[in-house]
Design an enzyme around this catalytic site. Sequence first.
Site: not given
Length: 261
Positions: A150, A153
């Site tokens: 991600c 993230c």
Amino acid sequence: MARLVFSLNLPSSHGFNLSPRNLQSFFVTQTGAPRFRAVRCKPNPESSETKQEKLVIDNGETSSASKEVESSSSVADSSSSSSSGFPESPNKDINRRVAAVTVIAALSLFVSTRLDFGISLKDLTASALPYEEALSNGKPTVVEFYADWCEVCRELAPDVYKIEQQYKDKVNFVMLNVDNTKWEQELDEFGVEGIPHFAFLDREGNEEGNVVGRLPRQYLVENVNALAAGKQSIPYARAVGQYSSSESRKVHQVTDPLSHG
């Protein structure tokens, strides 16, 4: 300008007086009229001696002037050479100090920036509490659902780490990897569809709200601050920004039953 030169036949007597009166008498008494032996006209050039004298004088002045110039140049050279032996001016010392301070400041900024970007999801996972422990210690909890692939993230990791370090004594921070099949039940319970997904739980483990995706840092800070203060609600109970879809999960089996990653 020309001049007349007279050559006179004067008596050879050494006692002849060359007064004006005698001269007049001389000219008159010699056959009744003045006699001139020779008359010649010539220009009045400067004598060679005069020229030589002037040349000598000019040469003397020139040599004197050249000596003065050479003397002044030698003085200038000696002053410049001697100035090279002087100690460095204070301005150079100040400039060096300013340059040193600038370099130190730049290095400090570089190091701090590298430290911020050096925080990874693995660092957050290593400092996070196990989910079961967080639900049982009586503190409010922030649960982040994430994945190693991600991008959002990874971008938010430095901010999350700073907030965690600031509130870790009052708030639990938990990291749950959506690729880990161990958290299938939690994914369904919290309705995780995109990551990063931050769920905010009170002291009893009840969810007060969640924020998803890339959002301003203040959303996370103010929600965590509300949990730490024991408030009944959080400022941002539902907010969604740019996120990665949980459908891109790379599911893997649990290798460590106690793992929360």
